[in-house]
Design an enzyme around this catalytic site. Structure first.
Site, PDB file in Angstrom:
ATOM      1  N   ASP A 187      -7.730   1.244   0.382  1.00 31.76           N
ATOM      2  CA  ASP A 187      -7.910   1.481   1.820  1.00 31.76           C
ATOM      3  C   ASP A 187      -9.362   1.156   2.166  1.00 31.76           C
ATOM      4  O   ASP A 187     -10.094   0.600   1.342  1.00 31.76           O
ATOM      5  CB  ASP A 187      -7.524   2.930   2.198  1.00 31.76           C
ATOM      6  CG  ASP A 187      -8.626   3.919   1.844  1.00 31.76           C
ATOM      7  OD1 ASP A 187      -9.495   3.579   1.003  1.00 31.76           O
ATOM      8  OD2 ASP A 187      -8.642   5.019   2.412  1.00 31.76           O
ATOM      9  N   LYS A 239       0.838  -1.212   0.000  1.00 32.88           N
ATOM     10  CA  LYS A 239       0.000   0.000   0.000  1.00 32.88           C
ATOM     11  C   LYS A 239       0.872   1.261   0.000  1.00 32.88           C
ATOM     12  O   LYS A 239       0.626   2.199  -0.760  1.00 32.88           O
ATOM     13  CB  LYS A 239      -0.932  -0.015   1.221  1.00 32.88           C
ATOM     14  CG  LYS A 239      -1.914   1.126   1.213  1.00 32.88           C
ATOM     15  CD  LYS A 239      -2.869   1.025   2.390  1.00 32.88           C
ATOM     16  CE  LYS A 239      -3.554   2.363   2.590  1.00 32.88           C
ATOM     17  NZ  LYS A 239      -3.967   2.555   3.972  1.00 32.88           N
TER      18      LYS A 239
END
Ligand code: SF4
Length: 223
Positions: A152, A134
């Site tokens: 997310d 991420k």
């Protein structure tokens, strides 16, 4: 929601491949200001901000980095102070012990392997201690070289509501999204969904009556 209703709703809005472009276009109009909320001036500040943003809000990170980036300007600066001092300086972002360890590890490798510069290659970013997929995705996207799609909690929820994915696992969601979203939109797509999730498609109370996707593009619309 009963299965028949979901099936009807999906039929009403049509296949996801046909919907993705108008979804992006409408969200881009609705959230013209959608961009990363972290404040940074360089690739190094970007990387550190993203690393500090785990498990906390961007507002909180910006509050901490406002002072941090005045004191720590180069990768060497993070290694020049005692561990306890850096821990104190990032304390307010939470998980400060682990984050300090990751930051120092990443800075060490940047100095030793990359001549003090944040690497651009995705694989090199992933090799920095404390940098997971991420973080590497956010850093690459902000540098104009998106290698994937950041997932997310907002991206997950809104993508599921739009029936762009049925997955729960972020890696599998990203796999679905990169197949669907045109590559040119990989960087802005998560920002659009994050801002839409914060402003309109709330986790508990989606405001479908205000949503530009409700009428014809969202199978989960309540209007
Ligand atoms: S119509 Fe409702 S559920 Fe669908 S994206 Fe908009 S706010 Fe979310």
């Amino acid at each position: 929601m009963p299965r028949s209703y979901v099936h009807e709703a999906r039929k009403r809005v049509g296949p996801k491949k046909a919907r993705v472009r108008p979804v992006i276009e409408r969200l881009a109009v609705e959230h013209a200001d959608a961009k990363i909320a972290l404040a940074f001036q360089s690739p190094l500040e970007l990387l550190i901000s993203v690393m500090l943003s785990a498990q906390t809000t961007d507002v909180n990170v910006n509050r901490v980095t406002e002072k941090l980036f005045v004191k720590y300007r180069r990768p060497e600066d993070y290694l020049a102070v005692p561990v306890a001092e850096l821990e104190r300086d990032i304390f307010a972002t939470g998980f400060y012990r682990q984050k300090t360890k990751s930051l120092r590890g990443a800075m060490q490798r940047i100095i030793e392997v990359h001549d003090g510069e944040v690497p651009t290659a995705f694989e090199d970013l992933l090799k920095l201690p404390g940098v997971a997929r991420k973080t590497a995705n956010v850093v690459s996207a902000e540098r104009g070289e998106a290698q994937g799609i950041v997932v997310d909690t907002h991206v997950r929820r809104v993508s599921q509501r739009l029936a762009f994915t049925r997955q729960e696992d972020p890696v599998k969601i990203e796999r679905d999204l990169v197949r669907l979203v045109p590559r040119a939109d990989w960087a802005r797509f998560p920002h659009l969904l994050i801002w839409h999730g914060r402003r309109i498609c709330d986790a508990r109370k989606p405001r479908c009556e205000e949503c530009p996707l409700a009428a014809d593009l969202c199978p989960s619309s309540r209007v």
